[in-house]
Design a protein around this motif. Structure first.
Motif, mmCIF file in Angstrom:
data_model
loop_
_atom_site.group_PDB
_atom_site.id
_atom_site.type_symbol
_atom_site.label_atom_id
_atom_site.label_comp_id
_atom_site.label_asym_id
_atom_site.label_seq_id
_atom_site.Cartn_x
_atom_site.Cartn_y
_atom_site.Cartn_z
ATOM 1 N N ARG A 128 -11.194 40.115 34.934
ATOM 2 C CA ARG A 128 -12.492 40.354 34.367
ATOM 3 C C ARG A 128 -13.002 41.547 34.406
ATOM 4 O O ARG A 128 -14.084 42.063 33.695
ATOM 5 N N ASP A 129 -12.681 42.360 35.452
ATOM 6 C CA ASP A 129 -13.345 43.722 35.881
ATOM 7 C C ASP A 129 -12.384 45.065 35.459
ATOM 8 O O ASP A 129 -11.847 45.375 36.299
ATOM 9 N N TRP A 130 -12.206 45.025 34.100
ATOM 10 C CA TRP A 130 -11.440 46.024 33.640
ATOM 11 C C TRP A 130 -12.367 47.457 33.550
ATOM 12 O O TRP A 130 -13.329 47.348 33.207
ATOM 13 N N ARG A 131 -11.700 48.567 33.927
ATOM 14 C CA ARG A 131 -12.268 49.977 33.608
ATOM 15 C C ARG A 131 -11.239 50.619 32.832
ATOM 16 O O ARG A 131 -10.274 50.978 33.309
ATOM 17 N N THR A 132 -11.757 50.860 31.572
ATOM 18 C CA THR A 132 -10.482 51.722 30.875
ATOM 19 C C THR A 132 -11.095 53.290 30.416
ATOM 20 O O THR A 132 -12.357 53.459 30.680
ATOM 21 N N TYR A 133 -10.329 53.985 30.396
ATOM 22 C CA TYR A 133 -10.528 55.531 30.213
ATOM 23 C C TYR A 133 -10.204 56.225 28.949
ATOM 24 O O TYR A 133 -8.803 56.011 28.579
ATOM 25 N N ALA A 134 -10.965 57.115 28.380
ATOM 26 C CA ALA A 134 -10.246 57.889 26.984
ATOM 27 C C ALA A 134 -9.692 59.060 27.619
ATOM 28 O O ALA A 134 -10.019 59.566 29.056
ATOM 29 N N SER A 135 -8.616 59.591 27.052
ATOM 30 C CA SER A 135 -7.915 60.819 27.425
ATOM 31 C C SER A 135 -9.070 61.811 27.420
ATOM 32 O O SER A 135 -10.190 61.904 26.522
ATOM 33 N N GLY A 136 -8.481 62.898 27.907
ATOM 34 C CA GLY A 136 -9.379 64.108 27.979
ATOM 35 C C GLY A 136 -9.907 64.195 29.167
ATOM 36 O O GLY A 136 -9.998 63.250 29.907
ATOM 37 N N GLY A 137 -10.390 65.352 29.605
ATOM 38 C CA GLY A 137 -11.405 65.662 30.931
ATOM 39 C C GLY A 137 -10.767 66.927 31.561
ATOM 40 O O GLY A 137 -10.272 67.608 30.849
ATOM 41 N N LEU A 157 -6.289 60.012 37.126
ATOM 42 C CA LEU A 157 -5.375 59.390 36.191
ATOM 43 C C LEU A 157 -5.126 60.654 35.200
ATOM 44 O O LEU A 157 -5.791 61.466 34.829
ATOM 45 N N VAL A 158 -3.674 60.957 35.271
ATOM 46 C CA VAL A 158 -3.074 61.952 34.305
ATOM 47 C C VAL A 158 -2.328 61.566 33.207
ATOM 48 O O VAL A 158 -0.994 61.059 33.410
ATOM 49 N N PRO A 159 -2.936 61.321 32.109
ATOM 50 C CA PRO A 159 -2.153 60.731 30.911
ATOM 51 C C PRO A 159 -0.718 61.522 30.560
ATOM 52 O O PRO A 159 -0.704 62.798 30.518
ATOM 53 N N LEU A 160 0.163 60.813 30.686
ATOM 54 C CA LEU A 160 1.597 61.233 30.420
ATOM 55 C C LEU A 160 2.283 60.266 29.187
ATOM 56 O O LEU A 160 3.013 59.468 29.437
ATOM 57 N N ASP A 187 -4.183 67.289 31.402
ATOM 58 C CA ASP A 187 -5.721 66.665 31.070
ATOM 59 C C ASP A 187 -5.737 65.755 32.325
ATOM 60 O O ASP A 187 -4.577 64.923 32.906
ATOM 61 N N ALA A 188 -6.931 65.398 32.789
ATOM 62 C CA ALA A 188 -7.069 64.501 33.992
ATOM 63 C C ALA A 188 -8.522 63.612 33.965
ATOM 64 O O ALA A 188 -9.345 64.248 33.345
ATOM 65 N N VAL A 189 -8.241 62.245 34.187
ATOM 66 C CA VAL A 189 -9.551 61.587 34.052
ATOM 67 C C VAL A 189 -10.029 61.401 35.569
ATOM 68 O O VAL A 189 -9.292 61.027 36.282
ATOM 69 N N ARG A 190 -10.875 62.023 35.780
ATOM 70 C CA ARG A 190 -11.613 62.423 37.165
ATOM 71 C C ARG A 190 -12.672 61.030 37.381
ATOM 72 O O ARG A 190 -13.172 60.838 36.159
ATOM 73 N N GLU A 191 -13.039 60.926 38.601
ATOM 74 C CA GLU A 191 -14.165 60.011 38.838
ATOM 75 C C GLU A 191 -13.871 58.721 38.098
ATOM 76 O O GLU A 191 -14.690 58.127 37.602
ATOM 77 N N LEU A 192 -12.800 57.861 38.504
ATOM 78 C CA LEU A 192 -12.572 56.537 38.263
ATOM 79 C C LEU A 192 -13.754 55.646 39.011
ATOM 80 O O LEU A 192 -13.942 55.908 39.793
#
Ligand SMILES: [Zn+2]
Length: 280
Positions: free
Chosen positions: A150-159, A180-183, A166-171
């Motif tokens: 029930r508790d998903w957190r999803t993130y867009a690319s870029g950052g 998170l480092v999109p590959l 690219d890295a998603v910071r502050e999850l």
């Protein structure tokens, strides 16, 4: 932050050294790497391998085709929850799960840890939920493994960039040392997960590559079995191979600051376990 390196699943495909480059017999040995991180925000689990329900009732929860191909060894003692408890913690202590992607061999243990918030790239969740078409997509994504979350957190690319990636910071809810480092390439929303510990960065590259030789900067190479498996499972070859190139560049240029390992190379995982024991 203390990092425990766990093996949360073992696959023994027929082909031995043609897969893992090292086995003496007809069966290879592949790991399913996970990391359990002790943080001020509670325990964080990175990837979950196979879970208790996979072990108890593998079918039809998992695809018989994938099981036959990989010859999965279902072992209760390798599940994340079992190892969390063996380390003296409880399931409720695991507050966050960060996933490289939602393949069956990474997502199986999610629901054994019902208090955890689950973090993944938005593109991955979208592909797993809404784009399960085709022979491989239906077999790799098994919604029964995560349909109660029930508790998903999803993130867009870029950052903000991280060593040129690219890295998603502050999850949400996680310390800033976990990124998170999109590959993409293996799946649409595949990502590595970078963790800064006392000595530098550790990048869990997930399934961006499968064999340690692929990160040999002078002479990159892969076993034929793992080369074929990666081709079978890829969604975007160009991105997959470009990201392997970029990871080799990262290792060449930042090898002192960043240690890279992948999910399924048991030799690499054993190396991470040894170095964590020595420094930790
Ligand atoms: Zn995998």
């Amino acid at each position: 932050m203390r990092i425990h390196y766990l093996n949360c699943g073992t696959d023994c495909p027929l082909g031995g050294p043609l897969f893992d480059g090292i086995s003496k017999g007809p069966l290879a040995r592949l790991s399913c790497a996970a990391q359990l991180i002790e943080t001020d925000q509670g325990l964080v689990l990175i990837d979950t391998g196979y879970g208790v329900q996979d072990v108890r009732h593998p079918h039809p929860r998992l695809s018989r085709t994938m099981d036959a191909l990989l010859n999965i060894r279902f072992r209760i003692e390798e599940t994340a929850i079992h190892q969390v408890k063996a380390l003296g913690f409880s399931a409720d202590d695991v507050r966050h799960i960060v996933l490289t992607h939602l393949d069956f061999d990474h997502a199986g243990g999610i629901e054994d840890l019902p208090r955890a918030r689950v973090h993944v790239m938005e593109r991955e969740r979208d592909a797993a939920e809404h784009r399960r078409r085709g022979f491989v997509a239906r077999r790799r994504y098994r919604p029964v493994q995560w349909d109660d979350v029930r508790d998903w957190r999803t993130y867009a690319s870029g950052g903000e960039p991280w060593f040129g990636f690219d890295a998603v910071r502050e999850l949400e809810g996680l310390p800033p040392e976990i990124l998170l480092v999109p590959l993409p390439g293996h799946t649409w929303g595949h990502a590595g997960i970078a963790v800064q510990n006392g000595e530098g960065w550790v990048l869990n590259a997930g399934d961006a590559y499968f064999y340690r030789g692929e990160m040999d900067v002078a002479n990159p190479r892969c076993t034929p079995g793992l080369r074929a498996y990666q081709k079978l499972m890829e969604v975007d070859r160009e991105s997959r191979l470009r990201n392997q190139d970029r990871l080799r560049d990262l290792k060449r240029e930042q090898g002192g600051a960043v240690t890279i390992f992948c999910s399924h190379d048991a030799v690499e995982l054993a190396g991470m376990q040894v170095s964590a024991t020595n420094t930790g």
